[in-house]
Enzyme design. Structure first.
Site, PDB file in Angstrom:
ATOM      1  N   SER A 444     -30.047  -4.202  -9.437  1.00  0.00           N
ATOM      2  CA  SER A 444     -31.316  -4.924  -9.561  1.00  0.00           C
ATOM      3  C   SER A 444     -31.587  -5.773  -8.335  1.00  0.00           C
ATOM      4  O   SER A 444     -32.702  -6.247  -8.156  1.00  0.00           O
ATOM      5  CB  SER A 444     -31.371  -5.766 -10.833  1.00  0.00           C
ATOM      6  OG  SER A 444     -30.123  -6.243 -11.180  1.00  0.00           O
ATOM      7  N   HIS A 465     -33.698   1.713 -11.761  1.00  0.00           N
ATOM      8  CA  HIS A 465     -33.479   0.377 -12.325  1.00  0.00           C
ATOM      9  C   HIS A 465     -33.915   0.356 -13.787  1.00  0.00           C
ATOM     10  O   HIS A 465     -35.100   0.288 -14.090  1.00  0.00           O
ATOM     11  CB  HIS A 465     -34.235  -0.665 -11.497  1.00  0.00           C
ATOM     12  CG  HIS A 465     -33.939  -2.066 -11.907  1.00  0.00           C
ATOM     13  ND1 HIS A 465     -34.895  -3.055 -11.962  1.00  0.00           N
ATOM     14  CD2 HIS A 465     -32.777  -2.648 -12.304  1.00  0.00           C
ATOM     15  CE1 HIS A 465     -34.331  -4.175 -12.360  1.00  0.00           C
ATOM     16  NE2 HIS A 465     -33.052  -3.961 -12.587  1.00  0.00           N
ATOM     17  N   GLU A 477     -37.615   1.497 -13.043  1.00  0.00           N
ATOM     18  CA  GLU A 477     -38.173   1.432 -11.692  1.00  0.00           C
ATOM     19  C   GLU A 477     -37.442   2.475 -10.852  1.00  0.00           C
ATOM     20  O   GLU A 477     -36.210   2.451 -10.757  1.00  0.00           O
ATOM     21  CB  GLU A 477     -37.991   0.030 -11.108  1.00  0.00           C
ATOM     22  CG  GLU A 477     -38.934  -0.982 -11.756  1.00  0.00           C
ATOM     23  CD  GLU A 477     -38.700  -2.412 -11.297  1.00  0.00           C
ATOM     24  OE1 GLU A 477     -39.678  -3.099 -10.995  1.00  0.00           O
ATOM     25  OE2 GLU A 477     -37.527  -2.841 -11.254  1.00  0.00           O
ATOM     26  N   ASN A 515     -38.929  -7.906 -10.881  1.00  0.00           N
ATOM     27  CA  ASN A 515     -38.263  -9.163 -10.524  1.00  0.00           C
ATOM     28  C   ASN A 515     -38.993  -9.906  -9.406  1.00  0.00           C
ATOM     29  O   ASN A 515     -38.997 -11.137  -9.370  1.00  0.00           O
ATOM     30  CB  ASN A 515     -36.805  -8.911 -10.149  1.00  0.00           C
ATOM     31  CG  ASN A 515     -35.969  -8.580 -11.387  1.00  0.00           C
ATOM     32  OD1 ASN A 515     -36.455  -8.707 -12.515  1.00  0.00           O
ATOM     33  ND2 ASN A 515     -34.741  -8.156 -11.181  1.00  0.00           N
TER      34      ASN A 515
END
Ligand SMILES: NC(=O)c1ccc[n+]([C@@H]2O[C@H](COP(=O)([O-])OP(=O)(O)OC[C@H]3O[C@@H](n4cnc5c(N)ncnc54)[C@H](O)[C@@H]3O)[C@@H](O)[C@H]2O)c1
Length: 610
Positions: A444, A465, A477, A515
């Site tokens: 991540s 991800h 992702e 994120n």
């Protein structure tokens, strides 16, 4: 509809004032547009008399028609009975004489968002109203203090920031300037509670709590789109599916109106001088072109008609013609933690034979036992039959040896988030995996390219991800590096469809989509707390009620872990070097003190005592 000077739906309005000491029995609403009309109805429903005031007779008639229509709609939707509607309408008058405000205990201003217009109105209200009358502004982004300064009673002036649509949104930000009397603010909060709303206290700064946190995030999403890091659909899907937000940021900007968003951001930037608040250039371009969002039929998306919520597809933003992917049958998963077992479960459930490799056979067996437990829970919840569980489990082979991955078409690693460990693993996989196998990392926060360059086949390496818990979270992702072969990207995108995940595509930079948009927002919330602008509870409540978020920022930080959050924020700051992305000192201090959130019993809240 005629336009009488004071229009009312009943010839004899019977102002009923509530018993006892309920604050503000008579309320004037100046500007009965979108917000004013909603507020007028909410106030009348609480049993108070409402004096609506519009700019002229025609606007007054329109305002009354709007109120009649909205309340009729509420009756049709069974939010209001026909009798209640009659009573509500009887308590509301709408006229064009500002002098009528003299009868009110509280005046709520809801005219257009222009400082001079509001200041003039407040100066006028100050002359008209008795000295004890409280004056509230509905501004979203202007300074309450500057509006209050136009009057001779700044201690009786405050902001009451309702949310649109007023009937549905429970939040009201009660905004105090430095001069607002605490008693007046408390009375206003009590008033909001009596309307069935939840008040949160905020100080006078651009955006208050909700927009202050929301718009910086929306702005980053617009900038991300502008830099073509990901498509608008992928950015929106990532935030909905990765964070459980009710809407994606670009769809939300279209709903809010890009002109409004730009105004709010300009006001925030003027105060903060934080570049993250400077409106993304794309907003200016769209506004100049008259593409203001849903209301004009086009913004980030195109809509069927102005005001419509139905998006029309535009071929230009869809995926370009893709090369075909490689077939994937056998899958290898490296790791024995939460993510590895969750991912192994996802693939096995979709019918792929999975080899789950840990550092020892014993660890691998334990991971498989965890996977079995998770399947048992699904059976108990009725989501899986006992046969499906047995078939799924039968597809999983636990192994302590990486050599067993030599037949896998895809190998996915979910080992420790440590670059040296991952690079070593990729170098080993390079020797073992068959030619053409896709090698994926679930990192991540580390660069996928650094994993890729540990192999002799960087074109076959990609990021996948997943989100925790992997079996439940739909988002993946898909992170292609500058060296990833298009065929490998296609392979993973096609594979996601088969395992019932929603893939979004992005490049190999810190934070990917989710994120990179989520953690700066969480960090802003920590800064807001650190500056004593609002409390943990008020900020959490404001974001849940004002934006429909499933959790407030501090609830989320405590669940994710403060240490994990700090690491991600540091990586983001390191990558983009934006001063605004530097981790809030309070977060650093809490981590240093061992307050890591739920897992240690204490983070922003004390969980041990709950
Ligand atoms: N629309 C939203 O989502 C939203 C949400 C929260 C707060 N706000 C804020 O609420 C305020 C009102 O916004 P809106 O969306 O309801 O605007 P709007 O354009 O729908 O309504 C404004 C009304 O004010 C009237 N008006 C203009 N000048 C006037 C005057 N001098 N005297 C009396 N009436 C006058 C107009 O005729 C119009 O009916 C703004 O400050 C806005 O920033 C809007």
């Amino acid at each position: 509809m005629q336009a009488p000077e004071t229009a009312t739906t009943e010839s004899t309005a019977t102002p009923e004032t509530p018993e006892g000491t309920a604050p503000f029995p008579t309320v004037a609403v100046v500007g009965v547009g979108t917000m004013g009309a909603g507020i007028a109805v909410a106030v009348a429903r609480s049993g108070r008399r409402v004096i609506g005031i519009e700019a002229d007779g025609a606007s007054a008639a329109k305002a009354l028609a709007r109120i009649e229509e909205a309340t009729a709609h509420a009756v049709a939707r069974e939010r209001l009975t026909a009798e209640e509607r009659t009573a509500v309408l009887a308590r509301i008058t709408v006229g064009e004489q500002l002098s009528a405000a003299a009868e009110a205990d509280l005046v709520i201003e809801e005219i257009p968002e222009q400082l001079e217009l509001k200041r003039e109105l407040f100066a006028e209200l100050d002359r008209i109203c008795p000295p004890e009358t409280v004056l509230a502004t509905g501004t979203t982004s202007l300074s309450v203090t500057r509006i209050a300064a136009a009057t001779g009673r700044p201690e009786k002036v405050l902001g009451l920031h309702f949310f649109n649509p007023v009937h549905a949104m429970k939040l009201v930000e009660v905004v105090r300037s430095v001069l607002t009397s605490p008693q007046v603010a408390e009375q206003a909060a009590e008033f909001a509670r009596e309307l069935g709303k939840e008040p949160v206290a905020a100080g006078d700064r651009a955006g208050f709590v909700v927009n202050g946190l929301l718009f910086a995030y929306l702005n980053q999403a617009a900038a991300m789109f502008e830099s073509r890091y990901a498509t608008r659909e992928d950015i929106d899907a990532a935030m909905r599916l990765g964070c459980g937000l009710p809407m994606g940021p670009l769809a939300l900007l279209d709903l809010i109106g890009l002109d409004t968003a730009r105004t709010v951001l300009e006001a925030m930037y003027e105060q903060s001088r934080d570049r993250l608040h400077a409106p993304a250039p794309i907003l200016g371009q769209l506004v100049s072109a008259g593409l203001l969002g849903r209301k004009t039929g086009r913004g980030f998306y195109s809509y069927e008609a102005p005001g419509s919520s139905r998006v029309v597809a535009e071929p230009s933003t869809g995926a370009a013609a893709r090369v075909a992917g490689r077939p994937v049958h056998a899958v290898g998963v490296c790791g024995s933690g939460t993510m590895a077992t969750g991912i192994a479960e996802v693939f096995a459930k979709a019918g792929h034979p999975v080899t789950l490799v840990a550092r020892s056979q014993e660890k691998a067996d334990r991971a498989k036992a965890q996977l079995a437990k998770s399947l048992d829970r699904s059976v108990a919840k009725g989501r899986l039959t006992a046969e499906q569980r047995d078939t799924t489990l039968g597809l999983v082979t636990a192994s302590g040896s990486l050599a067993d991955l030599n037949q896998a078409d895809l190998v996915l690693e979910a080992v420790a988030e440590d670059l040296a460990v991952k690079r070593e693993l990729f170098a080993t996989l390079d020797k073992i995996a068959k030619p053409g196998a896709v090698l994926a990392t679930t990192t991540s926060s580390l660069p996928v390219i650094s994993c890729a360059t540990a192999t002799s086949r960087p074109q076959d390496v990609i990021g996948m991800h997943f989100f925790n818990p992997a079996p439940a979270m739909k988002l993946v992702e898909v992170v292609s590096t500058v060296l990833t072969a298009p065929e490998v990207t296609s392979t993973v995108l096609e594979l996601c469809g088969g395992i019932r995940k929603h893939p979004v595509e992005c490049g190999d930079r810190a934070g990917f989509i989710v994120n990179a948009l989520l953690f700066p927002y969480l960090n802003d919330a920590v800064r807001m707390l650190e500056e004593h602008y609002a409390t943990v509870d008020d900020i959490d409540t404001a974001m849940k009620l004002g934006c429909g978020y499933p959790m407030g920022p501090f609830e989320l930080l405590d669940v994710v872990g403060l240490d994990v959050s700090l690491t991600i924020e540091r990586v983001l700051h390191q990558e983009f070097r934006e001063p605004g992305l530097a981790a809030a000192p309070l977060l650093e201090h809490l981590v240093a003190a061992g307050c890591l959130g739920r897992k240690t019993g204490r983070g922003f809240r004390d969980h041990a005592r709950r």
